[in-house]
Design a protein around this motif. Structure first.
Motif, PDB file in Angstrom:
ATOM      1  N   UNK A 586       0.782  -1.203  -0.004  1.00 28.71           N
ATOM      2  CA  UNK A 586       0.075   0.010   0.093  1.00 28.71           C
ATOM      3  C   UNK A 586       0.887   1.200  -0.036  1.00 28.71           C
ATOM      4  N   UNK A 587       0.388   2.281  -0.755  1.00 31.34           N
ATOM      5  CA  UNK A 587       1.147   3.546  -0.734  1.00 31.34           C
ATOM      6  C   UNK A 587       0.164   4.593  -0.569  1.00 31.34           C
ATOM      7  N   UNK A 588       0.812   5.749  -0.131  1.00 26.25           N
ATOM      8  CA  UNK A 588      -0.012   6.930   0.559  1.00 26.25           C
ATOM      9  C   UNK A 588       0.815   8.150   0.302  1.00 26.25           C
ATOM     10  N   UNK A 589       0.182   9.199  -0.326  1.00 23.94           N
ATOM     11  CA  UNK A 589       0.717  10.674  -0.416  1.00 23.94           C
ATOM     12  C   UNK A 589      -0.125  11.645   0.017  1.00 23.94           C
ATOM     13  N   UNK A 590       0.549  12.494   0.767  1.00 31.01           N
ATOM     14  CA  UNK A 590      -0.347  13.822   1.313  1.00 31.01           C
ATOM     15  C   UNK A 590       0.714  14.869   0.971  1.00 31.01           C
ATOM     16  N   UNK A 591       0.310  15.819   0.185  1.00 33.99           N
ATOM     17  CA  UNK A 591       0.737  17.206  -0.086  1.00 33.99           C
ATOM     18  C   UNK A 591       0.044  17.811   1.082  1.00 33.99           C
ATOM     19  N   UNK A 615      -3.681  17.351   0.498  1.00 43.79           N
ATOM     20  CA  UNK A 615      -4.281  17.011  -0.672  1.00 43.79           C
ATOM     21  C   UNK A 615      -3.803  15.506  -0.378  1.00 43.79           C
ATOM     22  N   UNK A 616      -4.901  14.590  -0.448  1.00 41.75           N
ATOM     23  CA  UNK A 616      -4.530  13.245   0.099  1.00 41.75           C
ATOM     24  C   UNK A 616      -4.775  12.524  -1.009  1.00 41.75           C
ATOM     25  N   UNK A 617      -3.741  11.241  -1.165  1.00 41.10           N
ATOM     26  CA  UNK A 617      -4.177  10.269  -2.152  1.00 41.10           C
ATOM     27  C   UNK A 617      -5.296   9.521  -1.969  1.00 41.10           C
ATOM     28  N   UNK A 618      -5.655   9.278  -0.648  1.00 43.28           N
ATOM     29  CA  UNK A 618      -6.637   8.406  -0.228  1.00 43.28           C
ATOM     30  C   UNK A 618      -8.160   8.655  -0.474  1.00 43.28           C
ATOM     31  N   UNK A 619      -8.151   9.854  -0.993  1.00 41.36           N
ATOM     32  CA  UNK A 619      -9.576  10.448  -1.079  1.00 41.36           C
ATOM     33  C   UNK A 619      -9.789  10.611  -2.623  1.00 41.36           C
ATOM     34  N   UNK A 621     -10.681  12.286  -6.110  1.00 39.98           N
ATOM     35  CA  UNK A 621     -10.762  13.677  -6.762  1.00 39.98           C
ATOM     36  C   UNK A 621     -11.889  14.519  -6.455  1.00 39.98           C
ATOM     37  N   UNK A 624     -10.288  15.226  -2.360  1.00 46.12           N
ATOM     38  CA  UNK A 624      -8.986  14.954  -1.832  1.00 46.12           C
ATOM     39  C   UNK A 624      -8.423  16.424  -1.192  1.00 46.12           C
ATOM     40  N   UNK A 666      -5.177   3.933   2.373  1.00 49.55           N
ATOM     41  CA  UNK A 666      -5.254   3.619   0.976  1.00 49.55           C
ATOM     42  C   UNK A 666      -6.379   2.797   0.358  1.00 49.55           C
TER      43      UNK A 666
ATOM     44  N   UNK B  21      -2.190  16.096  -8.754  1.00 49.06           N
ATOM     45  CA  UNK B  21      -3.683  15.415  -8.821  1.00 49.06           C
ATOM     46  C   UNK B  21      -3.437  14.078  -9.536  1.00 49.06           C
ATOM     47  N   UNK B  23      -0.846  12.231  -9.750  1.00 50.46           N
ATOM     48  CA  UNK B  23       0.134  11.510  -8.893  1.00 50.46           C
ATOM     49  C   UNK B  23      -0.661  10.779  -7.710  1.00 50.46           C
ATOM     50  N   UNK B  24      -1.538  11.924  -7.020  1.00 49.93           N
ATOM     51  CA  UNK B  24      -2.394  11.492  -6.097  1.00 49.93           C
ATOM     52  C   UNK B  24      -3.391  10.168  -6.591  1.00 49.93           C
ATOM     53  N   UNK B  25      -3.920  10.268  -7.734  1.00 45.12           N
ATOM     54  CA  UNK B  25      -5.016   9.347  -8.171  1.00 45.12           C
ATOM     55  C   UNK B  25      -4.209   8.052  -8.419  1.00 45.12           C
ATOM     56  N   UNK B  27      -1.434   7.008  -7.353  1.00 41.80           N
ATOM     57  CA  UNK B  27      -1.010   6.227  -5.943  1.00 41.80           C
ATOM     58  C   UNK B  27      -1.985   5.440  -5.400  1.00 41.80           C
ATOM     59  N   UNK B  28      -3.243   5.746  -5.587  1.00 38.67           N
ATOM     60  CA  UNK B  28      -4.502   5.164  -4.739  1.00 38.67           C
ATOM     61  C   UNK B  28      -5.044   4.045  -5.625  1.00 38.67           C
ATOM     62  N   UNK B  31      -2.804  -2.167  -6.088  1.00 40.18           N
ATOM     63  CA  UNK B  31      -2.053  -3.011  -7.018  1.00 40.18           C
ATOM     64  C   UNK B  31      -2.113  -4.320  -6.503  1.00 40.18           C
ATOM     65  N   UNK B  32      -3.042  -4.527  -5.460  1.00 40.30           N
ATOM     66  CA  UNK B  32      -2.933  -5.932  -5.010  1.00 40.30           C
ATOM     67  C   UNK B  32      -3.964  -6.833  -5.469  1.00 40.30           C
TER      68      UNK B  32
END
Lengths: 1060, 476
Positions: A586-591, A615-619, A621, A624, A666, B21, B23-25, B27-28, B31-32
């Motif tokens: 699992x990967x996650x990024x937050x700006x 800005x979180x990747x887990x939410x 578009x 987020x 994520x 944006x 990149x964030x998408x 990332x989510x 992959x599993x």
């Protein structure tokens, strides 16, 4: 007019100019601490009324230019500010008094910014290095217990396990409620990996060596922590590590050595009158039902009166059946922790440096368990140019364990299960040779268990964690008032676990072997600009703006050989079956962008503003990006209104409002299809049992906090009262739904939870004398009231399951306090009397009921410390009041007849009633000497359950003790094992002595400090029998359940700290 | 200069931001696990997971196999006294709904989107079978609103009549869209990808349900057999593969086999052993295993107390036969023998034409053949007066023999025993139902918490949520 104003503004400058023309002299001296005569490095020496100042060097020496009529002001963190008139002195040596004055305190706040405590509009409490390193808790979290108002710590298992910490109650219904840990500005991971694997692995923050910590500051909730963003709603624990600057007196070498011994704090109170069997009968043949009840693992057997019965060790020979009262206790061993550390540190114009090494070796209270940790730390600050500073911190931790204790009561790896289902006659010492010649196990029972020593020695789990924590910070002073900082930090670890289950283990005849590997990382890059300006003489402005990029990665590889082909070889190749394997990434990024500003007015009124956007990747578009602000203010009334006096030394009001947004884990948006183990050559994919949510919005917690701080009688009495109120909405919950929907769980985004509470800290110094004797009392009190407001928007769901054990569930239940214990209860009539079934056993209500709440009503502690000329003594008493605990240990142990409490009614001596059995019915007899008709056997273990029949009559049916206890403490009746979890504990007693500097100097040393510490010494009060009410399965939200826990420990430690 | 720079920065910021944006998408993206599924993998999973539940501990070993007195418990006898563990009840419900209904609803959908009606038919047939098992066991259940989480978070309970009628219609529809010649399917471990087999299985289920409701709704039952006749009576024959799952080696072993690898809690019930002995039934040596210490088959009485059960001794009592406890033993979902018993009873009830006694004897022969027993001993057996078909008391004849034939098919046997009321069973020795026997399973406690209002409505309609409440089909 304008001209006059400008002139006035210039006036202070002109005055300074005028002064600087006057005659300058050089003053030198040494700053020391009055309490222990230690030199104080880094003390600030200022010429009062000017901006001229300097700092004392690592030897506490200073040198400053001043004039005869100047006054020098000496200040240092934790000491009273002291003044000295220069006069004709060329040497001024000053010794500073320890500070009572909270006002002068500088505390570490969000993003590692040091602020004067008086400027803050929220409560913050701090612990110093001494409080942490002397406590010698190997799990850092435990060192906080009882020392900070509103902080609750729960230990899990024994002395090697995990600990959970929650500040101001739970703010998230389903998510992580533990605070964020930040080390020198960089978040560090505190996960507990491998929950549910039958081992209680310690939470990851326990990797931090307490000796490296300079201070811990606890930011309680959003008001203090809003700048940390997403993860601040549960509070933040800000850890500052020691640097070369902290080394007192030049280049310093410190050697620290400690030893701690850990013994059982509590063990269930077992009976020693009846042994293994059922219905009073037992005879051993093969331990799995071949003899008379020899497969039975309970103690409803014959009396332990020395009668002759074949037993597991006697090869069929009838031998005396006698008690071994300490059989369980004797299985446990004394755990010890040896802690040895060395640090070298120093500071000069160009460089602060500190290197430390620590080795901690800890063994468990179960045989053959333990962990060894080696920590290397390097912390350096390079002043490259006067304006450019580079700070680096690197910490490598290697934790290695050959075996960690098993939990969860699993047959293959936990011994607590067979000790609560036990034959009380079993002589554990006869089990030490656990293997037969043919490699099978030798045990008292073969129906269910392997030999407990077999479990400890053969079915082991090893762990090896390599962890690197590091950060580098570059700081550039662009202008006097403007600084730019760039920081990059990482926390990376690999954790490999190897689970062995040996051939011939009961229930796993071919054994198994599992490898479970984790790689966890978090990287943060952060850029900030910080401007500090004085506007006129009244206003101070401090503005900060910055951006952060966080990226997290979590990887797990799990592989299992479910049945070994060859015994005693532990490798994945050695498998009869296809390997069971899973991998997860699992990967996650937050700006983030953030800004903070503090405006101070005349140093007594302050306003703090913060704003952050994540800005979180887990939410998804569109949802987020989320913004949240905070504002708080403080007003030191005693200064503003000039009402400061001996009696009222401080009065400060503070208040604030904050909002924090929170993302989620994520991959919570799009439904996916999980794999199942292939069926022969057919791959399997299934519809997931979780229905995700593609419209997720961030969780929002809004919090208001007000407080007052007051000091009386020259600060000998200090009071701090806080009221807070927080409400979290849009909570993201993976809620249980009726499986008839086709799914077990649905990800909802509508939960709401509120918390409000009061925290009071009261400090008293009843006695302080010129001779140096001092008595301090610190009292903490916290009360938190939580309420689950809503789960789903449509109001279908009333309950969210936080955790469970059998029928017993822990719920977030709509309209109720968080953490309801929900289970099966006695069936009661309209008069609330317990009903019985036709056979006289208690009737179980088909509807489950709320039987209590794990969340306490209030928590508190009182610490008394006495110091006199280098000696100090303190003792800490800690309490939680009003929560409940369901105890599986009690429920099981009563049903199996091993607990002393099952003696009641078990025979004539213990109040049992006489009866005989005829046609399947128990018929009472008038007295114990009466004879039964037809020569039926007279029994003396009759008990009548105190209840009523359905037609309202008092129950008169007589039950055998075995039937009675099995019915009352059955797994389908939870109510009987729910207890009040309130306790009062003697948490810590500490005796320390700092050998006088004058004496130590003669030995060529800087300082010598010895301490004796006892932790978790005993209960002053508790209502839960047989177990520690302060235990839990793990660090999740499903607290308030206990079953088959490894008992908690008390520890006694000795610590020696020598500085060269 | 400055004037130029401001728009420049804005453009850079915009590009940077839209890059972020994306990149964030990216990332989510999980992959599993895949976000789409192919039908054969889903079918393989659905069959394996649901037959595991159907043949597993929760639905059979700890419940129906005990109630129907095929098996008895010699250790931990509580469930054998009609105190089912709440986890067993919960698992049956959760597994069938969250694995079965969900997987097969998705499979039926895929049949539409992939234009393969055979997958759609298989999805509907398997889902119907699961609903039939669920309603047999619990009575009223969520059916029309089940498995539609987008629309119904708390599905209503339908009356059992509505469920059976709905299933009959669904199965009829499924049969009508099967095209054995084209649109091959894969991943079918139940009927080996044979669409004719699926057609026969679906028709078999229709005939099973028709008889289930025959007491309550004879007209509907009659209509089903008329439809089947109109469609050509396309049913399992002696040469067909039955609907069964052949288990494999570990980790895909038979649930009973898996249980026996580590546990020794069960024995064959004294009721069935005594019955087989009384009838000189050669299936005794197959259904029961010889105890270690004796040369005689010894069954265990259902519902003994823990100490009296354990006193009987593990080595002196019979386990269930190796045919059932073997690692790779099959699990039967629908057998040819059962089809013949259904036809026999349908003939007796005049729902079809045919000789009931003859079909009854064929059914017994098929059951014997299922276990490899053929030849003279079958004739000898059938010649006994105690086995002879009694048209005047057909429920007894069919009930008793069907019970013997369905041995180890706990769920179906439990339903048919309730309907036919034969064989007459004595409640468990220490049964806690006041001398009564279980007639259903109670709803899982999760429904009280998570679907409370609909649960309450169902209980109000059907009767108290206890084991002794009759379900709708159980008229007598």
């Amino acid at each position: 007019m304008n001209y006059v104003k400008r002139l006035l503004c210039l006036l202070p400058g002109l005055l300074w100019l005028q002064q600087s023309i006057a005659q300058e002299i050089r003053v030198n001296g040494v700053v020391t601490s009055r309490a222990d005569a230690q030199r104080i490095p880094g003390a600030i020496i200022q010429v009062k009324g000017t901006s001229r100042g300097t700092q004392s060097d690592p030897d506490g020496k200073y040198s400053i230019s001043a004039q005869a009529n100047d006054t020098l002001q000496f200040s240092s963190l934790g000491f009273e500010t002291t003044f000295a008139v220069v006069g004709n002195n060329r040497v001024i040596n000053i010794s500073l008094e320890n500070s009572n004055r909270k006002l002068e305190e500088v505390v570490v706040t969000a993003l590692g910014i040091s602020r004067e405590k008086k400027s803050l509009g929220y409560a913050v409490q701090e612990l110093k290095s001494k409080d942490i390193s002397e406590a010698k808790e190997t799990n850092l979290v435990n060192a906080l217990s009882g020392k900070i108002a509103g902080v609750q710590v729960t230990n899990s298992q024994g002395n090697l396990g995990s600990s959970r910490i929650v500040i101001r109650g739970e703010t998230s219904i389903a998510g992580n409620n533990q605070p964020l840990f930040v080390l020198d500005g960089v978040p560090v991971d505190n996960s507990q990996l491998g929950v549910g694997t039958g081992r209680d692995f310690a939470n990851a923050i326990s990797d931090i060596n307490p000796d490296d910590i300079a201070s811990i500051s606890v930011l309680k909730g959003p008001n203090a922590a809003a700048l940390y963003g997403s993860r601040a709603s549960s509070g933040v624990i800000v850890i500052k590590t020691k640097t070369g600057k902290d080394t007192k007196g030049g280049m310093g070498v410190t050697v620290n050595s400690g030893a701690t011994f850990e013994k059982l704090l509590i063990l269930p109170d077992f009976q020693n009158s009846y042994g293994q069997g059922t219905g009073g009968q037992f005879s051993y043949k093969d331990g799995k039902g071949g003899g008379l009840n020899d497969g039975v693992d309970e103690s409803w057997g014959p009396k332990l009166d020395g009668r002759l019965i074949p037993q597991f060790f006697s090869n069929g020979e009838a031998v005396p059946f006698v008690a071994h009262p300490d059989n369980v206790k004797d299985f446990y061993v004394t755990g010890y922790t040896l802690n040895n550390g060395l640090s070298v540190g120093g500071s000069n114009e160009k460089l602060d440096y500190r290197f430390s090494y620590n080795n901690t070796k800890q063994t468990g209270i179960l045989p053959n368990t333990g962990i060894t940790r080696n920590t290397f730390t390097a912390s350096n600050t390079f002043r490259i140019t006067p304006k450019l500073t580079l700070s680096t911190y690197a910490n490598y931790v290697r934790s290695a364990a050959d075996n960690l204790p098993g939990v969860d009561g699993r047959r293959g790896n936990s011994v607590t299960l067979q000790f609560i289902w036990f034959g009380r006659q079993v002589d554990v010492s006869k089990l030490k040779n656990y293997k037969n010649a043919d490699g099978t196990d030798y045990n008292w029972n073969h129906s269910y268990y392997s030999n407990p020593y077999w479990i400890q020695n053969e079915n082991t789990v090893g762990m090896l964690r390599n962890r690197f924590l590091g950060n580098a910070r570059l700081s550039y002073q662009i202008q006097d008032w403007l600084t730019a900082n760039f920081r990059i930090g990482t926390d990376y670890y690999q954790d490999r676990r190897k689970y062995k289950v040996a051939y011939y283990t009961n229930g796993t005849p071919f054994g198994s072997y599992t490898e479970d590997a984790y790689a966890v990382s978090e990287t943060n890059g952060e850029f900030t600009l910080n401007a500090k300006k004085k506007l006129g003489s009244d206003f101070d402005i401090d503005v900060l703006a910055g951006a952060n990029l966080r990226s997290n990665q979590f990887e797990q590889n799990y592989q299992q050989a479910p049945r070994l082909a060859v015994k005693d070889v532990y490798t994945l190749n050695n498998s009869r079956d296809p390997l069971i394997s899973t991998s997860l990434l699992t990967r996650q990024k937050v700006y983030s962008g953030f800004a903070a500003a503090q405006v101070g007015y005349r140093n007594y009124a302050f306003v703090n503003l913060t704003a952050r956007n994540d800005w979180s990747s887990t939410l998804p578009r569109g949802n987020n990006s989320y913004f949240y602000p905070s504002v708080n203010a403080s007003l030191v009334l005693s200064e503003a209104l000039h009402i400061q006096s001996q009696a009222l030394s401080l009065l400060k009001l503070r208040g604030g409002w904050a909002q924090v947004g929170k993302d989620t884990d994520p991959y919570q948006e799009i439904n996916t299809y999980p794999f199942n183990q292939p069926f022969g050559s057919l791959p399997l994919l299934t519809v997931s049992d979780k229905y995700l949510n593609k419209d997720l919005k961030p969780e929002i917690t809004t919090s208001t906090e007000v407080g007052v701080e007051a000091g009386f009688f020259d600060n000998r009495a200090r009071l701090d009262v806080t009221y807070y109120n927080s409400r979290s909405r849009n909570q993201i919950l993976l809620a249980d739904v009726s499986s008839t929907t086709g799914y077990l769980k649905k990800l909802l985004n509508t939960g709401a939870l509120s918390n409000q509470g009061v925290e009071v800290t009261l400090g008293l110094t009843p006695i302080t004398t010129r001779s140096g004797f001092r008595w301090d009392v610190n009292v903490n009190y916290a009360r938190n009231v939580s309420k689950v407001i809503e789960l789903d928007a449509d109001g279908f769901l009333n309950n969210y399951v936080l955790g469970s054990s059998g029928n017993m569930q822990v719920l977030a239940s709509k309209g109720q306090r968080y953490g309801a214990l929900y289970g099966t209860a006695y069936k009661r009539d309209s008069e609330n009397r317990i009903l019985v079934n036709a056979d006289g056993t208690p009737s179980v209500d088909p509807s489950k009921k709320v039987l209590g709440y794990f969340t306490p009503k209030w928590t508190g502690s009182i610490n008394n410390s006495f110091s006199f000329k280098g000696f100090n003594l303190s003792f800490l008493i800690d309490t939680k009041q009003g929560g409940s605990l369901w105890s599986g240990t009690n429920s099981t142990g009563m049903g199996t007849g091993v607990l002393e409490a099952t003696m009641q009614g078990r025979d004539q001596e213990h109040g049992g009633l006489p009866y005989y059995t005829s046609g399947g019915k128990n018929i009472p007899l008038p007295d114990h000497n009466a004879t039964a008709p037809g020569g039926a056997v007279v029994k003396h273990d009759g008990i009548i359950f105190d209840g009523y029949t359905a037609d309202g009559k008092k129950n008169e049916s007589i039950l055998s003790a075995q039937t009675y206890y099995k019915a009352v403490y059955s797994s389908s009746l939870n109510e009987s094992a729910v207890y009040d979890a309130s306790f009062v504990k003697l948490r810590e007693v500490k005796i320390g002595y700092t050998i006088p500097a004058s004496l130590v100097k003669k030995w060529g040393l800087q300082a010598v400090n010895v301490a004796l510490v006892g932790r978790n010494l005993g209960y002053l009060h508790k209502n839960t029998p047989n177990v520690d009410p302060e235990t839990a399965f793990n660090t999740g939200n499903g607290q308030g359940l206990e079953t088959l826990q490894i008992p908690t420990t008390r520890s006694f430690g000795f610590n020696l700290n020598v500085s060269f | 200069m400055k004037k130029i720079f401001i728009p420049f920065y804005l453009i850079v910021a915009t590009i940077w931001f839209s890059g972020c944006q994306k990149d964030l998408e990216r990332t989510n993206i999980n992959p599993n696990e895949p976000t789409t599924v192919q039908p054969d993998y889903l079918l393989s999973n659905g069959i394996k997971a649901n037959v595991d539940t159907y043949w597993g501990s929760d639905a059979t070993m700890e419940t129906t196999l005990l109630y129907i007195q095929y098996w008895a418990k010699i250790q931990y006898p509580e469930p054998d006294t009609y105190k089912p563990a709440t986890t067993n009840i919960q698992n049956v419900w959760n597994n069938f709904y969250a694995q079965g209904i969900a997987d097969f609803t998705k499979l039926a959908e895929l049949g539409d989107t992939l234009h393969n009606p055979n997958y759609k038919a298989v999805g509907i047939i398997m889902r119907s079978w699961i609903f039939q098992v669920l309603t047999d066991l619990y009575g009223d259940i969520p059916y029309t609103q089940a498995g539609k989480i987008d629309q119904y978070l708390t599905p209503v309970y339908d009356s059992q009549r509505v469920v059976y009628r709905g299933l009959l219609a669904e199965l009829k529809g499924a049969v009508s869209i099967i095209s054995p010649a084209d649109n091959p399917i894969q991943g079918d471990s139940l009927l080996a990808n044979n669409m004719n087999g699926w057609k026969k299985f679906a028709n078999g289920l229709r005939s099973r349900i028709a008889l289930r409701i025959a007491d309550r709704d004879p007209e509907a039952a009659k209509a089903v057999f008329a439809e089947l006749a109109a469609e050509g009576n396309f049913l399992f024959t002696a040469s067909d593969r039955e609907a069964k799952l052949n288990y494999l080696t570990s980790p895909n072993q038979n649930p009973v086999g898996k249980n026996r690898e580590t546990r020794n809690d069960y024995r064959i019930s004294k009721t069935v052993v005594d019955r087989l002995k009384a009838l000189n039934d050669p299936r005794l040596s197959i259904y029961a295993a010889l105890p270690a210490d004796t040369n005689a088959y010894v069954g265990v009485t259902n519902g003994l107390t823990a100490d009296s059960a354990s006193r009987l001794g593990f080595t002196k009592t019979s386990d269930v036969g190796a045919v059932f406890t073997a690692t790779q033993a099959p699990a039967f979902v629908f057998t040819y023998a059962e089809q013949l018993f259904i036809l026999a009873e349908a003939a007796q009830r005049n729902l079809i034409s045919g000789n009931a006694a003859d079909l009854y004897r064929q059914a017994i022969r098929a059951s014997f053949k299922q276990y490899g027993i053929t030849g003279a001993q079958v004739d000898t057996y059938l010649a006994q007066a105690s086995v002879a078909y009694d048209a005047n008391n057909y429920k007894k004849s069919i009930g008793e023999q069907k019970w013997l034939a369905l041995f180890s098919e706990g769920l179906e046997a439990f339903a048919e025993w309730r309907r036919l009321d034969y064989p007459q069973l004595t409640p468990a020795y220490t049964g806690v139902l006041g001398g009564k026997m279980p007639l259903r399973l109670t709803y899982p406690s999760s429904e009280q918490a998570l679907n409370g209002n609909n649960y309450k409505a169902a209980v109000a309609r059907q009767g108290a949520d206890v084991l002794t409440t009759r379900v709708w089909f159980d008229m007598y």
